[in-house]
Write a protein that holds these residues in place. Structure first.
Motif, mmCIF file in Angstrom:
data_model
loop_
_atom_site.group_PDB
_atom_site.id
_atom_site.type_symbol
_atom_site.label_atom_id
_atom_site.label_comp_id
_atom_site.label_asym_id
_atom_site.label_seq_id
_atom_site.Cartn_x
_atom_site.Cartn_y
_atom_site.Cartn_z
ATOM 1 N N ALA A 41 0.819 -1.210 0.000
ATOM 2 C CA ALA A 41 0.000 0.000 0.000
ATOM 3 C C ALA A 41 0.852 1.258 0.000
ATOM 4 N N ALA A 42 2.010 1.205 0.660
ATOM 5 C CA ALA A 42 2.896 2.372 0.669
ATOM 6 C C ALA A 42 3.395 2.689 -0.736
ATOM 7 N N ARG A 43 3.629 1.663 -1.546
ATOM 8 C CA ARG A 43 4.152 1.898 -2.902
ATOM 9 C C ARG A 43 3.083 2.466 -3.811
ATOM 10 N N TRP A 44 1.949 1.769 -3.960
ATOM 11 C CA TRP A 44 0.951 2.278 -4.894
ATOM 12 C C TRP A 44 0.197 3.473 -4.327
ATOM 13 N N GLY A 45 0.181 3.603 -3.012
ATOM 14 C CA GLY A 45 -0.453 4.770 -2.417
ATOM 15 C C GLY A 45 0.310 6.042 -2.696
ATOM 16 N N ARG A 46 1.645 5.944 -2.784
ATOM 17 C CA ARG A 46 2.443 7.127 -3.099
ATOM 18 C C ARG A 46 2.125 7.631 -4.502
ATOM 19 N N ALA A 47 1.998 6.705 -5.451
ATOM 20 C CA ALA A 47 1.664 7.098 -6.815
ATOM 21 C C ALA A 47 0.265 7.713 -6.873
ATOM 22 N N ALA A 48 -0.697 7.110 -6.168
ATOM 23 C CA ALA A 48 -2.054 7.649 -6.161
ATOM 24 C C ALA A 48 -2.091 9.044 -5.542
ATOM 25 N N THR A 49 -1.304 9.256 -4.511
ATOM 26 C CA THR A 49 -1.268 10.560 -3.859
ATOM 27 C C THR A 49 -0.730 11.628 -4.791
ATOM 28 N N VAL A 50 0.330 11.320 -5.515
ATOM 29 C CA VAL A 50 0.905 12.288 -6.458
ATOM 30 C C VAL A 50 -0.115 12.652 -7.535
ATOM 31 N N VAL A 51 -0.814 11.667 -8.064
ATOM 32 C CA VAL A 51 -1.828 11.935 -9.096
ATOM 33 C C VAL A 51 -2.934 12.818 -8.526
ATOM 34 N N ALA A 52 -3.408 12.529 -7.324
ATOM 35 C CA ALA A 52 -4.467 13.327 -6.706
ATOM 36 C C ALA A 52 -4.010 14.761 -6.481
ATOM 37 N N MET A 53 -2.760 14.958 -6.076
ATOM 38 C CA MET A 53 -2.239 16.307 -5.898
ATOM 39 C C MET A 53 -2.200 17.059 -7.221
ATOM 40 N N LEU A 54 -1.760 16.389 -8.273
ATOM 41 C CA LEU A 54 -1.689 17.041 -9.581
ATOM 42 C C LEU A 54 -3.087 17.409 -10.087
ATOM 43 N N CYS A 55 -4.085 16.597 -9.755
ATOM 44 C CA CYS A 55 -5.450 16.904 -10.180
ATOM 45 C C CYS A 55 -5.958 18.202 -9.566
ATOM 46 N N ALA A 56 -5.459 18.553 -8.382
ATOM 47 C CA ALA A 56 -5.929 19.763 -7.698
ATOM 48 C C ALA A 56 -5.274 21.025 -8.225
ATOM 49 N N LEU A 57 -4.136 20.913 -8.900
ATOM 50 C CA LEU A 57 -3.359 22.100 -9.263
ATOM 51 C C LEU A 57 -3.958 22.948 -10.378
ATOM 52 N N PRO A 58 -4.451 22.366 -11.488
ATOM 53 C CA PRO A 58 -4.890 23.224 -12.599
ATOM 54 C C PRO A 58 -5.924 24.272 -12.191
ATOM 55 N N TYR A 59 -6.972 23.856 -11.498
ATOM 56 C CA TYR A 59 -8.009 24.810 -11.114
ATOM 57 C C TYR A 59 -7.447 25.879 -10.179
ATOM 58 N N GLY A 60 -6.672 25.446 -9.181
ATOM 59 C CA GLY A 60 -6.117 26.409 -8.242
ATOM 60 C C GLY A 60 -5.201 27.412 -8.917
ATOM 61 N N LEU A 61 -4.351 26.963 -9.831
ATOM 62 C CA LEU A 61 -3.426 27.869 -10.500
ATOM 63 C C LEU A 61 -4.144 28.811 -11.463
ATOM 64 N N VAL A 62 -5.179 28.318 -12.139
ATOM 65 C CA VAL A 62 -5.959 29.190 -13.019
ATOM 66 C C VAL A 62 -6.613 30.307 -12.218
ATOM 67 N N ARG A 63 -7.171 29.973 -11.057
ATOM 68 C CA ARG A 63 -7.781 31.006 -10.220
ATOM 69 C C ARG A 63 -6.747 32.022 -9.752
ATOM 70 N N MET A 64 -5.514 31.596 -9.521
ATOM 71 C CA MET A 64 -4.497 32.521 -9.060
ATOM 72 C C MET A 64 -4.125 33.546 -10.135
ATOM 73 N N THR A 65 -4.410 33.257 -11.403
ATOM 74 C CA THR A 65 -4.157 34.262 -12.453
ATOM 75 C C THR A 65 -5.073 35.463 -12.294
ATOM 76 N N TRP A 66 -6.125 35.337 -11.493
ATOM 77 C CA TRP A 66 -7.014 36.475 -11.256
ATOM 78 C C TRP A 66 -6.343 37.559 -10.425
ATOM 79 N N LEU A 67 -5.156 37.243 -9.887
ATOM 80 C CA LEU A 67 -4.366 38.249 -9.179
ATOM 81 C C LEU A 67 -3.522 39.090 -10.134
ATOM 82 N N THR A 68 -3.469 38.703 -11.382
ATOM 83 C CA THR A 68 -2.629 39.365 -12.373
ATOM 84 C C THR A 68 -3.494 40.168 -13.348
ATOM 85 N N PRO A 69 -2.868 41.014 -14.152
ATOM 86 C CA PRO A 69 -3.630 41.735 -15.197
ATOM 87 C C PRO A 69 -4.056 40.830 -16.352
ATOM 88 N N TRP A 70 -3.671 39.562 -16.316
ATOM 89 C CA TRP A 70 -3.987 38.642 -17.409
ATOM 90 C C TRP A 70 -4.732 37.423 -16.866
#
Length: 373
Positions: A216-245
């Motif tokens: 579980a430690a081996r395949w759980g690490r891979a699953a955790t990385v994928v889940a973290m990456l899934c959260a990034l696109p939306y969060g980073l797109v919203r952070m562009t609202w702090l910029t002029p673009w």
């Protein structure tokens, strides 16, 4: 290692029976008065399968579900016939925990976290700062950001007042999300009952190799990385609202509606915060409370403190997968799956949570009875 089950209190079957009775009563009311069914009223606001069904079919369906759920609760309470109980629990979990709730529960949860998350984090850091070397610096950074947001008009009194008006308007539309969350609770409840019954049906058999802590430690690490990456696109797109673009609405629109910009940024921060919390499923601080957590610092993190919220969030993403996928197909906007990869997110986060639970579980003595609650 063998799969065992243990006897505890009958609270889960009792809760399942109570849910079944309430559901049957609610279904009877809507059967008698189909005009009171809160689903499918707005053809432009389809958020889940219940919006697609005829109003007259919702009441009878819930009456039948309540009756069958009550029977299943009785079986779970007695501990008899664990195999049929497990199969029935899986069906309830699929129908009420994944198919029917739709997108509104995940939207409601996201808005709630966006509103309360920053306040909770700040108060927690403030309470524990005196025992953490970096605490004062983090508190100072929070205060500096708040001062800059206020003095620049980005989040001043006028913006918060307009934001409050938006929230009050949204609160008046909580009837449907409340019913859907009630259905989702059924899915989670019967999923646990079914899982325990499945363990009982397999009692005494060796556990599959993939459930061992080292695996579980081996395949759980891979699953955790994928889940973290899934959260990034939306969060980073919203952070562009702090910029002029900004990505999405143009800068003029955001300037004219600062309450919308504030809400979008809070949602983005919630997504990025979710990525950080997901990392805790494989990090040391996910097993021992870090120093900046008051009172609990240095103590072992209870398994349920990570598993329960993680499993609920994964369930919310699974609920949103079907209606969101249908929306993407209908609008021919496949790029939205990059911002909200709900199917992959649900599977990866659920896998990460399961791996965490398997890795941290304690060996139990064999038992001849199964846990019915």
């Amino acid at each position: 290692m063998v799969i065992t089950a243990r006897r505890t209190s009958p609270v889960l079957p009792v809760l399942a029976g109570a849910w079944s009775i309430v559901t049957a009563a609610l279904g009877g009311w809507w059967w008698w008065r189909p005009d009171r069914v809160p689903f499918g009223r707005d053809p432009q606001a389809v958020s889940g399968p219940l919006d697609w069904l005829p109003a007259g079919s919702v009441g009878p369906g819930l009456v039948a579900a309540g009756a069958f759920g009550l029977l299943l609760a009785v079986l779970a309470r007695t501990g008899r016939r664990p195999a049929p109980t497990a199969a029935s629990g899986a069906v309830f979990a699929l129908v009420f925990g994944v198919v029917l709730p739709g997108m509104q529960p995940v939207m409601f949860a996201g808005y709630l976290v966006a509103m309360l998350g920053p306040v909770v984090v700040f108060l927690t850091v403030l309470a524990g700062a005196w025992r953490w070397r970096g605490g004062p610096a983090v508190v100072a950074a929070f205060v500096l950001i708040a001062v800059l947001a206020w003095t620049t008009g980005f989040a001043d009194a006028a913006v918060f007042r307009r934001y409050g008006e938006v929230l009050v308007g949204a609160a008046a539309k909580l009837e449907q999300p409340a019913y859907l969350t009630f259905l989702l609770a059924c899915g989670v409840l019967f999923a646990v009952i079914g899982a325990r019954a499945w363990l009982a049906a397999r009692g005494g058999r060796p556990a599959p190799a993939w459930t061992r802590p080292e695996a579980a430690a081996r395949w759980g690490r891979a699953a955790t990385v994928v889940a973290m990456l899934c959260a990034l696109p939306y969060g980073l797109v919203r952070m562009t609202w702090l910029t002029p673009w900004p990505v999405g609405p143009d800068a003029a629109t955001l300037a004219a509606t600062p309450e919308i910009r504030l809400h979008g940024l809070l949602l983005g921060l919630a997504a990025l915060g979710g990525a950080v919390l997901t990392a805790g499923l494989v990090a040391r601080w996910g097993e021992v409370w870090p120093r900046w957590i008051p009172v609990l610092r240095g103590r072992p993190v209870p398994v349920a403190a990570a598993v329960v919220p993680g499993a609920l969030v994964a369930t919310l993403f699974a609920c949103a997968s079907l209606p969101f996928g249908a929306q993407v197909v209908a609008t021919d906007e496949a790029w939205m799956l990059l911002l909200f990869p709900f199917p992959l997110w649900a599977l990866s986060l659920g896998g990460a949570v399961l791996a965490y639970a398997l890795r941290r579980r304690r060996p139990q003595a064999p038992s001849t009875t199964w846990d019915n609650g």
